[in-house]
Design an enzyme around this catalytic site. Structure first.
Site, PDB file in Angstrom:
ATOM      1  N   ARG A 187      -6.704  -0.565  21.512  1.00 16.66           N
ATOM      2  CA  ARG A 187      -7.124   0.578  22.331  1.00 16.66           C
ATOM      3  C   ARG A 187      -7.604   0.052  23.677  1.00 16.66           C
ATOM      4  NH1 ARG A 187     -12.027   3.429  23.417  1.00 16.66           N
ATOM      5  NH2 ARG A 187     -11.643   5.626  23.880  1.00 16.66           N
ATOM      6  N   ASP A 233     -18.310  11.335  21.968  1.00 17.58           N
ATOM      7  CA  ASP A 233     -19.515  10.538  22.224  1.00 17.58           C
ATOM      8  C   ASP A 233     -20.699  11.266  21.598  1.00 17.58           C
ATOM      9  OD1 ASP A 233     -17.936   8.835  23.597  1.00 17.58           O
ATOM     10  OD2 ASP A 233     -18.750   9.252  25.578  1.00 17.58           O
ATOM     11  N   GLU A 268     -11.742  11.564  21.819  1.00 17.84           N
ATOM     12  CA  GLU A 268     -12.997  10.833  21.767  1.00 17.84           C
ATOM     13  C   GLU A 268     -14.187  11.774  21.654  1.00 17.84           C
ATOM     14  OE1 GLU A 268     -14.932   6.980  23.931  1.00 17.84           O
ATOM     15  OE2 GLU A 268     -14.012   8.465  25.245  1.00 17.84           O
ATOM     16  N   HIS A 301     -21.699  12.976  27.824  1.00 15.11           N
ATOM     17  CA  HIS A 301     -21.658  11.638  28.408  1.00 15.11           C
ATOM     18  C   HIS A 301     -23.083  11.194  28.640  1.00 15.11           C
ATOM     19  CE1 HIS A 301     -20.260   8.390  31.213  1.00 15.11           C
ATOM     20  NE2 HIS A 301     -19.290   8.370  30.307  1.00 15.11           N
ATOM     21  N   GLU A 337     -17.896   7.626  19.114  1.00 13.76           N
ATOM     22  CA  GLU A 337     -18.821   6.648  19.689  1.00 13.76           C
ATOM     23  C   GLU A 337     -20.228   7.075  19.308  1.00 13.76           C
ATOM     24  OE1 GLU A 337     -20.276   5.290  24.080  1.00 13.76           O
ATOM     25  OE2 GLU A 337     -18.126   5.440  23.754  1.00 13.76           O
ATOM     26  N   ASN A 377      19.875  51.225  62.128  1.00 11.53           N
ATOM     27  CA  ASN A 377      18.641  51.869  62.593  1.00 11.53           C
ATOM     28  C   ASN A 377      17.489  50.877  62.717  1.00 11.53           C
ATOM     29  OD1 ASN A 377      18.107  51.343  59.947  1.00 11.53           O
ATOM     30  ND2 ASN A 377      17.527  53.430  59.387  1.00 11.53           N
ATOM     31  N   HIS A 415      -9.548   9.905  26.749  1.00 10.58           N
ATOM     32  CA  HIS A 415     -10.867   9.282  26.925  1.00 10.58           C
ATOM     33  C   HIS A 415     -11.848  10.353  27.399  1.00 10.58           C
ATOM     34  CE1 HIS A 415     -13.874   6.878  29.342  1.00 10.58           C
ATOM     35  NE2 HIS A 415     -13.896   6.232  28.193  1.00 10.58           N
ATOM     36  N   ASN A 416     -13.069  10.331  26.872  1.00  8.53           N
ATOM     37  CA  ASN A 416     -14.066  11.356  27.244  1.00  8.53           C
ATOM     38  C   ASN A 416     -13.464  12.756  27.132  1.00  8.53           C
ATOM     39  OD1 ASN A 416     -15.897   9.346  27.774  1.00  8.53           O
ATOM     40  ND2 ASN A 416     -15.753   9.485  30.002  1.00  8.53           N
TER      41      ASN A 416
END
Length: 765
Positions: free
Chosen positions: A560, A348, A346, A361, A395, A200, A316-317
């Site tokens: 590091r 800061d 990390e 930052h 840091e 169909n 990092h950051n």
């Protein structure tokens, strides 16, 4: 198709009261900020694995206003104010009505508030039950057909425009484009007619099911099955053993019997110790058929060696969720890093208002978060995924007063997780191992961080200037000490920031920051508890000038490596170069997806994803002769090849006309002599089941360091090719034989059910 489709999550959860609430749907508030609170209608779909979200309209929602997400993509479910978003913006709602859905990858959290406490609890319990069910089903192979079944059911539902539970040929064509295949009209119509038993020109429920079954066939797996099963098209335990032997696996009859009992679907076949095609496919799609050596998914390496003998997953950051110029800082970024196995994060630290240090930052437009809040997150999440040491890289840009506040917060919040003295009370002659237990702490009690801080230098110094002492935090419940040698100028608003307070300096237990003068000086006089840090450019210079000297330095001391600070978009460097020299703390921007982070995920995919990977023996010896530039002194060589097909690749956008032209590139990342890539031809208009049957061969000089990255891209003759998916793993963790590769998105989330199917052969030359 059918609105009464069976609930595909097994176990009768559709009768659970919490699941019933989710199936009926609820109006929940989606919270994004103090001002952005919008009501949405959320409902669990009949498949039991997807949740639909609609905006609340008086009329039918416009095209594109419906959002669907999968239970499979949920990382965690938190109740109350347990997200940064809800702590900031959810106070208009009682905490008992709030919940947060955390997604895998880098998709943002979904913060919600229910109309009542009872409704919030229903959704929280229901989500946890479904997540537990998915988790339980991921290990057994039974999960994989349901992925495809649920996936195809959702596509069919969307393609059935008039919702009559029947499909015209036009609707079938629309469906095919939705699943990333531009099938030839003649072939598609032949398949359509074959399934149209009622003649169909409409496919009804069972006919659609048959069409999908034909569509989901895997010819390459059928060919492989028939190669071993013979004319009766059934695998005996002996025939399965022959296949296992060719796979390089245990091939005795007892093992073959266990596989049949685990993966075969037919009870009758099980009783006769036979495996049918479906069971064979289930086996190959399961973890047992994965390209990653499953023994390496647990902690299998020696964890009793000094810290400097391990690669350590380093961020990092860490606080950033985007670029380092105007991106958002968030405590959620720390949670995600920890859940990815990161062991060095990390912080800061800058002067904040009301006497409270902040993290961001500095001198940019990035948002700010409280130091105290980050320490609380570290306490709560640092050891949820891995029990091995955590390093806090501090840091410090704060004055004496707020330095004291930092110390007070760390001691009050972390408590005895913080290491404040050497493990044996003696001056260290070598670094401890990741699994050494501090005094007064037991292995079963959990571990704590190690901390790494650095003070600002008087008046500011260049990268080569003198360094102040710093600290690094340890594990097993306590932090040790490291250093961040980045010299920065004292903030103008903090005149006394050039000094390091005794309390912060005293947290330095094992690693004191010392200025790097030369490799000869460091190898001759640097003490075990001292370390140096290098920018990526300085590290590359050392690699070029004295690669073997850097290897021998890293066999005795931690180093590091950090990205250059001038990268506006927070891009990453090639971590493989640094690992080749034995550098342990190779810091990357986890918030920036790309091939560099793919390598990082691949490096730390193994050893239980605990964040520590034992370096090869030729990188651990103090008399190492290995040269990371040439590869001389390694163990190799090896040779490998692979044959590739792909299944159910994702579309790159929602346009029906957008069909990928996929090709596969295999990349080798290792020592310079091993770095290479080869790729297949592209397949025109087929992202559903492309087949290349091409052989790509590689020779590796140092396989112990090599990573293999499988990448699928969409070919474009006029512009850059588009990324489709990838998977990266260590070469030594790659299994031979016929294996599936389950692809990941750019941000590391699963692209299930997208896979590659490869045949791997590797041998020593």
């Amino acid at each position: 198709m059918d609105s009464q489709a069976p609930f595909l999550v097994l176990g009768g959860e559709q009768d659970d009261e919490d699941i019933k609430v989710m199936l009926n749907g609820s109006f929940l508030w989606k919270i994004k900020s103090r001002r952005r609170k919008k009501e949405r209608f959320y409902r669990l779909q009949e498949d039991g694995l997807t949740i639909l979200s609609e905006r609340c309209f008086k009329r039918a929602p416009p095209e594109g206003q419906i959002v669907v997400f999968s239970i499979m993509h949920i990382e965690a479910m938190r109740e109350g104010y347990q997200s940064e978003g809800l702590r900031k913006h959810g106070r208009y709602f009682p905490e008992t009505q709030c919940l947060t859905i955390v997604f895998k990858g880098r998709r943002k959290n979904l913060d919600l508030a229910a109309q009542s406490e009872e409704e919030a609890k229903r959704w929280a319990r229901g989500l946890k039950k479904l997540m537990a069910k998915v988790e339980a089903m991921i290990c057994p192979p039974l999960f994989f057909p349901y992925i495809s079944g649920i996936w195809i059911h959702d596509i069919l539902h969307r393609a059935d425009k008039n919702k009559d539970n029947k499909m015209s040929f036009k609707e079938i064509k629309d469906m095919l484009k939705m699943i990333n295949i531009d099938m030839n009209d003649i072939y598609a119509y032949q398949l359509f007619q074959e399934c149209d038993k009622s003649s169909n020109d409409r496919l009804e429920e069972h006919e659609i099911e048959e069409f999908c079954t034909l569509l989901m066939k895997r010819p390459e797996l059928e060919e492989l099955f028939h190669r071993y099963s013979g004319q009766d098209c059934v695998l005996s335990a002996k025939e399965l053993g022959a296949f296992l032997q060719d796979q390089g696996e245990v091939a005795d009859l007892a093992h073959a019997h266990r596989i049949i009992q685990t993966y075969e679907l037919s009870e009758k076949a099980k009783q006769h110790d036979r495996m049918m095609l479906d069971g064979f496919m289930m086996y190959l799609l399961s973890a047992a058929g994965d390209i990653l050596n499953q023994e390496h998914t647990n902690v299998y390496q020696d964890m009793s060696q000094p810290l400097c003998h391990y690669f350590i997953s380093t961020s990092h950051n860490t606080y950033l969720t985007d670029n380092q110029i105007g991106g958002a800082s968030s405590t959620e970024a720390y949670i995600r890093a920890f859940m990815e196995g990161c062991r060095c994060v990390e912080l800061d630290c800058w002067e904040g208002s009301n006497g409270e240090p902040i993290i961001y930052h500095g001198h940019t437009l990035t948002s700010k978060i409280l130091f105290r809040d980050v320490i609380e997150i570290i306490r709560d999440y640092a050891f949820k995924h891995s029990s091995y040491p955590v390093i806090l890289s501090l840091e410090n840009h704060c004055g004496l007063e707020q330095q004291v506040t930092m110390v007070r917060h760390m001691k009050a919040i972390l408590g005895d997780m913080l290491l404040t003295q050497t493990l044996d009370g003696q001056v260290p002659k070598e670094l401890p191992s990741p699994e050494v237990t501090p005094p007064g702490n037991s292995r079963g009690r959990g571990r704590g961080p190690w901390q790494h801080s650095h003070g600002l230098l008087q008046g500011g110094f260049s990268e080569r200037g003198p360094r102040a002492p710093s600290s690094m935090v340890s594990s097993h419940g306590h932090p040790w000490a490291l250093s961040d040698p980045i010299a920065v100028c004292a903030p103008r608003q903090a005149k006394d920031a050039a000094q390091l307070c005794p309390q912060l300096s005293d947290l330095v237990v094992y690693c004191q920051a010392v200025p790097f003068q030369s490799l000869a000086q460091a190898l001759g006089s640097q003490q075990a508890g001292q370390m140096c840090s290098f920018s990526e450019s300085k590290a590359r210079k050392l690699l070029k000038e004295s690669g073997n000297g850097l290897v021998r330095y890293n066999a005795q001391h931690l180093s590091r490596i950090y990205p250059l600070g001038l990268k506006m978009n927070s891009s990453n460097y090639n971590p493989q170069e640094m690992w080749n020299a034995g550098c342990q703390l190779v810091a990357l921007n986890f918030q920036t997806p790309g091939w560099e982070m793919d390598l990082n995920h691949g490096r730390f995919l193994v050893n239980g994803r605990c964040g520590y990977v034992l370096k090869p023996s030729f990188l651990r010896s103090r008399q190492a002769s290995f040269d990371p530039e040439s590869g001389r002194g390694g163990v190799g060589p090896m040779w490998a090849r692979g044959v590739i097909t792909a299944q159910q690749l994702p579309k790159l956008n929602d346009k029906k006309s957008s069909i990928v032209d996929p090709f596969v590139r295999v990349e080798i990342h290792g020592v310079r002599a091993d770095c290479t890539s080869k790729q297949t031809e592209y397949k025109l208009n087929n992202g559903f089941n492309p087949r290349w049957d091409e052989t790509l061969s590689f020779q590796l000089r140092v396989p112990e360091l090599a990573l293999v990255r499988f990448v699928v891209e969409d070919y474009d003759a006029t512009s850059c090719n588009d990324f489709v998916g990838q998977f990266t793993l260590p070469f030594i963790s790659l299994r031979e034989g016929y294996r599936h590769i389950h692809l990941l998105s750019r941000d590391g989330a699963s692209l299930a059910p997208a896979t590659l199917f490869v045949h791997i052969k590797a041998k020593k030359m």
